[in-house]
Design an enzyme around this catalytic site. Structure first.
Site, PDB file in Angstrom:
ATOM      1  N   SER A 215       2.263  -9.868   2.086  1.00  0.00           N
ATOM      2  CA  SER A 215       1.742 -10.333   2.526  1.00  0.00           C
ATOM      3  C   SER A 215       0.553 -10.019   2.126  1.00  0.00           C
ATOM      4  CB  SER A 215       2.095  -9.725   4.221  1.00  0.00           C
ATOM      5  OG  SER A 215       0.845 -10.937   5.408  1.00  0.00           O
ATOM      6  N   ASN A 216      -0.689 -10.237   2.727  1.00  0.00           N
ATOM      7  CA  ASN A 216      -2.716  -9.538   3.108  1.00  0.00           C
ATOM      8  C   ASN A 216      -3.085  -9.152   3.913  1.00  0.00           C
ATOM      9  OD1 ASN A 216      -3.730 -11.828   4.286  1.00  0.00           O
ATOM     10  ND2 ASN A 216      -2.574 -13.467   3.090  1.00  0.00           N
ATOM     11  N   PRO A 217      -3.793  -8.959   4.407  1.00  0.00           N
ATOM     12  CA  PRO A 217      -3.969  -7.727   5.549  1.00  0.00           C
ATOM     13  C   PRO A 217      -5.442  -8.312   6.910  1.00  0.00           C
ATOM     14  CG  PRO A 217      -5.292  -6.676   3.283  1.00  0.00           C
ATOM     15  CD  PRO A 217      -4.421  -8.085   2.856  1.00  0.00           C
TER      16      PRO A 217
END
Ligand code: CTP
Length: 409
Positions: A215-217
């Protein structure tokens, strides 16, 4: 001054909380008056430990409301009189005031007035960094945000008590507070009435097994701001969001998804009869070629994960664009404009908003953004660093223009 000025009769209530920054309250009152606004003030009991009623009243229109006056024998209900304004700004907002408002309390004049008020509420907190970051304060902030309250700051800088020096917690500057309040008081356009807007937001999660994912932030804040702005301008809005901590915006159809494939299905379905589609989602480019149905135990040595590309949702919508206006976002660390223009052309987007994740103030999760609007032919314009809500407003102005420029069939 580029902002449209609200009606000169607009009146703002300034509530002053019990923080060291209360000493700046008279400057805030003056700045608001310079903008042609009527200004009322209430000082909490704690505020009066930092600033006098007299110094506030010299900058306000009329007497300053305090708890002492509230309990005087008088024919009117002071909290209702003070609440008859077009908007409220809470300066030097303390953890205690936030907690009282988030809890719906009415045990002093400031809180009772806040409960009675209509119109926008802008909080300008000032407190020690540890207090601001505490889960209790953040939960109260989220609660107030979910009711539509706005926040400005706190900012990084010198502040507070001796020995604290600098850090996060300093109150925003009086001129910035006045400027933001003016924006909030500006009459809302209803130019999206009858239009359908689809917005994607947040990250996607690509599961490798039931408990691990790529995922990513992305915080989702940009997409939520677009959805809320479109709603306020009269659109019928569907927000498709990956996992974020933000609550469903009232008045918006919110669809929660996790993976890029789920995002594609939800966006494509909602976009069928949409006028404007805004893709702010940070879609993971790859997913596991095979997702394990059981949790994978660790093995000795290196592991290779086989990834396969996710579908490009924006390009998919662009391939059969119809009358829709398509807006994308792009994050680049170099050759931004050329790369974003090529992306817009390849995906058949009307324009792309380019941001630089490595620049100060525009990182993942912030409340502000500094973007460059880039068109497929390479024409571009830099926008100033403004709140994500203001970026949303400008984005929709552009999208509406593009929609009106479409040939009618
Ligand atoms: N996007 C999308 N589907 C994807 C990837 C991206 O719809 N699978 C959208 C994003 O929501 C964004 C725009 O495309 O609006 C640009 O995203 P970005 O990740 O920068 O573009 P990529 O095509 O993935 O380019 P890069 O090669 O730089 O990763």
């Amino acid at each position: 001054m580029t902002e449209a000025t609200p009606a000169s009769t607009s009146c703002v209530l300034v509530i002053v909380g019990g923080s060291m920054a209360a000493v700046k309250a008279p400057s805030v009152l003056r700045r608001l008056r310079e903008q042609g606004l009527g200004v009322r003030a209430i000082a909490t009991r704690a505020a009066l430990a930092f600033i006098t009623e007299l110094s506030l009243s010299t900058a306000a229109d009329g007497l300053v409301g305090t708890d002492a006056h509230w309990f005087e024998a008088r024919p009117d209900a002071l909290h209702l009189t003070h609440a008859r304004v077009d908007g409220v700004v809470v300066v030097a907002a303390s953890a205690e005031l936030l907690a009282g408002a988030a809890g719906g309390h009415a045990n002093d004049l400031a809180l009772a007035s806040l409960l009675s008020v209509r119109g926008p509420v802008l909080w300008v907190p000032a407190m020690n960094e540890a207090m601001w970051r505490s889960p209790a304060v953040q939960a109260n902030v989220e609660r107030l945000r979910s009711w539509g309250h706005r926040f400005l700051g706190p900012e990084v800088g010198a502040f507070g008590t001796r020995g604290e020096g600098s850090g996060l917690g300093r109150m925003a500057e009086p001129e910035d507070i006045a400027a933001r309040m003016l924006t909030l008081l500006r009459p809302v356009k209803r130019d999206l009435e009858g239009m359908r807007v689809v917005v994607s937001a947040g990250p996607t999660r690509e599961y490798l097994d039931p408990v691990r994912f790529i995922s990513n932030p992305s915080s989702g804040k940009m997409g939520f701001a677009v959805a809320e702005e479109a709603r306020d301008r009269g659109a019928d809005v569907t927000l498709v969001t990956g996992p974020v901590t933000l609550g469903d915006p009232p008045g918006v159809t919110t669809v929660r998804i996790e993976s890029a494939l789920e995002l594609r299905d939800a966006v494509v379905a909602a976009a069928a009869d949409a006028d404007i589609v805004v893709m702010t989602a940070a879609v993971a480019d790859y997913r596991a070629a095979e997702q394990a149905s059981e949790k994978q135990a660790k093995i000795a040595g290196d592991v290779t994960i086989h990834l396969t590309p996710n579908p490009d949702i924006l390009a998919h919508l662009g391939a059969d664009k119809g009358k829709r206006v398509l807006v994308g976002f792009a994050m680049e660390t170099h050759a931004g404009v050329e790369r974003a223009a090529a992306k817009a052309a390849r995906k058949n987007a009307d324009f792309i908003l380019l941001n630089y994740p490595t620049r100060e103030g525009t990182a993942f999760g912030g409340d502000d953004n500094q973007v460059t609007l880039v068109r497929p032919d390479g024409r571009h314009e830099d926008w100033p660093r403004v709140s994500k809500r203001e970026v949303a407003r400008r984005l929709l102005d552009e999208a509406v223009q593009a929609a009106h420029a479409r040939p009618t069939v």
